[in-house]
Structures are given as C-alpha cells and as structure tokens.
Write an enzyme that holds these catalytic residues in place. Structure first.
Site, PDB file in Angstrom:
ATOM      1  N   LYS A   1      -8.063 -15.495  16.045  1.00 53.75           N
ATOM      2  CA  LYS A   1      -8.142 -15.096  14.634  1.00 53.75           C
ATOM      3  C   LYS A   1      -9.559 -14.819  14.154  1.00 53.75           C
ATOM      4  CE  LYS A   1      -3.985 -17.795  13.705  1.00 53.75           C
ATOM      5  NZ  LYS A   1      -3.338 -18.882  12.959  1.00 53.75           N
TER       6      LYS A   1
ATOM      7  N   ASP B   1       2.278 -14.010  13.169  1.00 56.51           N
ATOM      8  CA  ASP B   1       1.147 -14.720  12.574  1.00 56.51           C
ATOM      9  C   ASP B   1       0.171 -13.684  12.018  1.00 56.51           C
ATOM     10  OD1 ASP B   1      -1.128 -16.199  11.976  1.00 56.51           O
ATOM     11  OD2 ASP B   1      -0.871 -17.555  13.674  1.00 56.51           O
TER      12      ASP B   1
ATOM     13  N   GLU C   1       0.830  -1.200   0.000  1.00 55.80           N
ATOM     14  CA  GLU C   1       0.000   0.000   0.000  1.00 55.80           C
ATOM     15  C   GLU C   1       0.863   1.248   0.000  1.00 55.80           C
ATOM     16  OE1 GLU C   1      -3.419   2.364   2.568  1.00 55.80           O
ATOM     17  OE2 GLU C   1      -2.909   0.300   3.085  1.00 55.80           O
TER      18      GLU C   1
ATOM     19  N   HIS D   1      -2.013  10.252  -1.020  1.00 55.17           N
ATOM     20  CA  HIS D   1      -2.144   8.985  -1.753  1.00 55.17           C
ATOM     21  C   HIS D   1      -1.812   9.173  -3.216  1.00 55.17           C
ATOM     22  CE1 HIS D   1      -3.581   5.908   1.035  1.00 55.17           C
ATOM     23  NE2 HIS D   1      -4.125   6.895   1.713  1.00 55.17           N
TER      24      HIS D   1
END
Length: 403
Positions: free
Chosen positions: A228, A303, A99, A398
């Site tokens: 998760k 993770d 990104e 951006h």
C-alpha cells in the site's frame, strides 16, 4: 437485549465504549445506537447512512464501530470480450465511482475492443509478499543470517504452510542493510488476495529464523513487501498478480471510434505516458489505470488501498501496418475472489455479474480470471482516454457527463 437509545445514553454517560456495543445488542442495534449518538450533534442527519440493505453482522469482519454504509454509484461497462488463459468470453465490468465520464469512457473502450475481436490477456506471475525485518549485531552476522535464509527455503516453507490450507511459499529473498536483514517472502495465495494469509504464515517462518540464527525480528512487515505504498520493487518484481492485456484495433475502426489515427494515438502515448511519466519520475507509465482499478476494487470488494500498487502500470502503443496495437501491463495487481470484502452482499453480487464469486476450480483460477478481466478493463480505459486526447474531445466528454 438493550435497545439503541439506551445504548447511546450509556455511551454518553461513559458506561460503555463504542466498540463494546455488540456485547449488549445485535449488530444492527449497535449500529443504530452509534447513529443516535452522532446525530445528537446539531445538523447531523444519518438517515441515508442507516439505510443499508444487508444485516450488519455480515460486515463484522470488515469494519469496526459500524454506523451504516456508504453508497457509491455503481455502473457497468461492456460487454467486454476477454480472451485469456483464465478468463474467456464477454463480461460486463462493474465499476463503482463518483467520477462522471469514467464508466462512459471504459464503455467506449470496450466497444473498440469488441470491434477488434477482443482483448488477449495473461497472468504473468502471482505472489503475495510480506517482508519482516530482523536485527543482528553487525554486518557480518547479518550476512550470515542472509546466507542461512537462502539455504533454508524448505524449512521456512514447512513452517509457513503449516498455518494455511491453501497458501504456498514460493520465495524467501534476504536483503541486508547494515545490521538489518529483510526477508521478502512470496506466496501463492490461490483465489485470495492473501495479505493476511501471508502475514500469518510469515510470522511462523520468522519464528524459525529466530530459533536457528542470531537474528531477532523487529517487525513482521519491514516495508520491503511493499504494501500500500509506491515502491519500485513492486513495479519491477511484482506483487499479487502480474497481468497483461493487449489488442490490435484496425486503422479504420480507430478512425471511426475516435476520430483520429493510430499514429496520433501512438504519439500521445509516447509524449504523455512515456516521456511525461519519465520526467515526473512516475512508477506508472499510463494514462489513468488507477481510475479503472479503483472503481473495480470498490465494486468487487477488493482492498482499495492496494490501488497504489495497481497503478504501477505501463501502457505501450504502436502504429502498425494492420492497425493500432495497445497493451497494458500491471505488475502488482492485488486481487482475490474470496476473503476480505468479497463476501459483502453487494460486492458478492458484483462478482457474480462477471461469474467469479468464490473460489475457483482448481484453486487460483478465479483470482487469475479476475486479474485478466481487470487488465482488459484497464486496457479499455487507456484506449478510450488516449483516443479522446488524440481526437481532442476529452473536455467535451467530461462536460457531457457532468464533470
């Protein structure tokens, strides 16, 4: 040892399965054979995937049916000054992302934190969880099992801790739902993120529950952990490390860095992060903490799926007499400096950048320090994005960085 082309042909012929190739060749040859097999399809070119810079055997505990490696651009933000209980000094924070503008944003936030003299950080608690579910005959039996668990922490700890040289069982809290009993075990796993450690230890403790009560375990994870997945229990009770960071940025520095005022940034936080998140029934009340946590997790061998819990963060902002106060609290940051992906070569090198590769002395200090550094990084990201929104220059940033 068999060459890659022969192995690929044997898989095509049905003589071997993909996961059996390491039984007939070294790990790099097995990976090459899988690439040959996949590249036989029209238009498939795996040359770049096959250009990785570490022995494939280094990844044997991290992936199955390996064909190569995915390379994600890696940048650094900083220096980021951290004044914590476990982390102290200025660090460069590695961030792996696709990104554009993310690293630049965190870097700008780090600059603002430098202007404020640094970010204060602290680990509020640590505890990796696993919550098995047991079945009983009825609600009365379930209640009796729950009572036994409440009075038997020492026995459960003896069984759980017999499976590990580092983990310590801190809590075992039962929850009854009809004829089901969930027991949420909480462990101090020191410098490891510790999910596997907690699972193995919990299986041993569950054996004791089954032997001493009428309960029968249905699953070693009953989703009350919660692992998760978005869950209020993690946002409230915490999971992994609960960590916080804050900073006070002088008013003149706020205007110089972001072209806006402390009052304007505070209003953006209230209306966006608090009211907007409440209206959306979010579990996290923040601008983009998941961005920083996710990029740091990729870079540092964490993770990545645990970003779900890591995003349960609350950002608070106040316009004070002495400037702009900003804090971020992450209740469920599952991180470690040993185990999992931290031993992979590039991730290990990234941990070395911040001086936190391997176990700490005493155990747990490196894991705490990593949590504090990531909290400071999240703070930098929140400060920068809120400043961009208040100053109305998010879109131009951006556009400049290709997004």
């Amino acid at each position: 040892m068999t060459d890659a082309a022969t192995l690929a042909e044997r898989v095509r012929a049905g003589e071997l399965r993909l996961y059996e190739l390491e039984d007939h060749a070294d790990a790099d040859t097995a990976a090459a054979a899988r690439r040959l097999l996949l590249a036989a399809e029209p238009g498939v070119d795996l040359e770049t995937i096959g250009e990785y810079a570490f022995p494939a055997e280094r990844a044997e505990s991290n992936v199955e049916n390996m064909i190569g490696a995915t390379q994600v651009p890696l940048g650094v933000a900083g220096p980021l000054p951290v004044d914590g209980e476990a982390a102290s000094g200025s660090v460069y924070l590695p961030l792996a992302t696709t990104e554009g503008a993310l690293v630049a944003s965190v870097n700008r936030g780090a600059g603002a934190i430098r202007a404020a003299g640094g970010a204060s950080t602290t680990v509020l608690q640590r505890g990796m969880t696993r919550a098995p579910v047991f079945e009983t005959s009825d609600v009365r039996e379930a209640a009796a099992v729950a009572d036994w668990v409440r009075g038997s922490l020492d026995r459960l700890a003896d069984a759980a801790e017999s499976t590990t040289s580092h983990g310590e069982l801190r809590e075992a809290t039962p929850y009854v739902v009809g004829d089901s009993v969930f027991v949420r075990f909480v462990y101090d796993t020191k410098d490891a993120m510790g999910m596997n450690m907690a699972t193995i230890a919990t299986r041993a403790a569950a054996d004791v529950i089954e032997s001493e009560t009428p309960a029968s375990m249905v699953a070693v994870s009953g989703n009350l952990c919660t692992d998760k997945k978005p869950a209020g229990i993690n946002a409230i009770e915490g999971r992994g490390r609960s960590v916080a960071a804050d900073v006070v940025l002088p008013a003149d520095a706020t205007e110089d860095r972001f072209g806006t005022t402390p009052e304007a940034i505070a209003e953006v936080n209230t209306r966006k992060n608090l009211l907007g998140s409440a209206k959306a029934a979010s579990l996290g009340f923040n601008a983009h903490v998941a961005n920083v946590v996710g990029a740091a997790f990729l870079a540092l061998g964490q993770d990545v799926a645990q970003v779900v819990e890591g995003a349960h963060a609350i950002t608070s902002v106040e316009a004070r007499e002495d400037g702009l106060y900003v804090s971020v609290t992450l209740p469920a940051l599952a991180v470690g400096t040993v185990g999992g992906g931290t031993g992979l070569p590039t991730q290990s090198e990234a941990l070395e950048i911040i001086g936190l590769a391997g176990g700490g002395d005493p155990p747990g200090t490196n894991g705490d320090a990593l949590a504090e550094v990531l909290a400071a990084g999240a703070l930098a990201g929140e400060l920068s994005l809120l400043g961009a929104l208040a100053g109305r220059h998010l879109a131009s940033a951006h556009a400049e960085h290709g997004r």
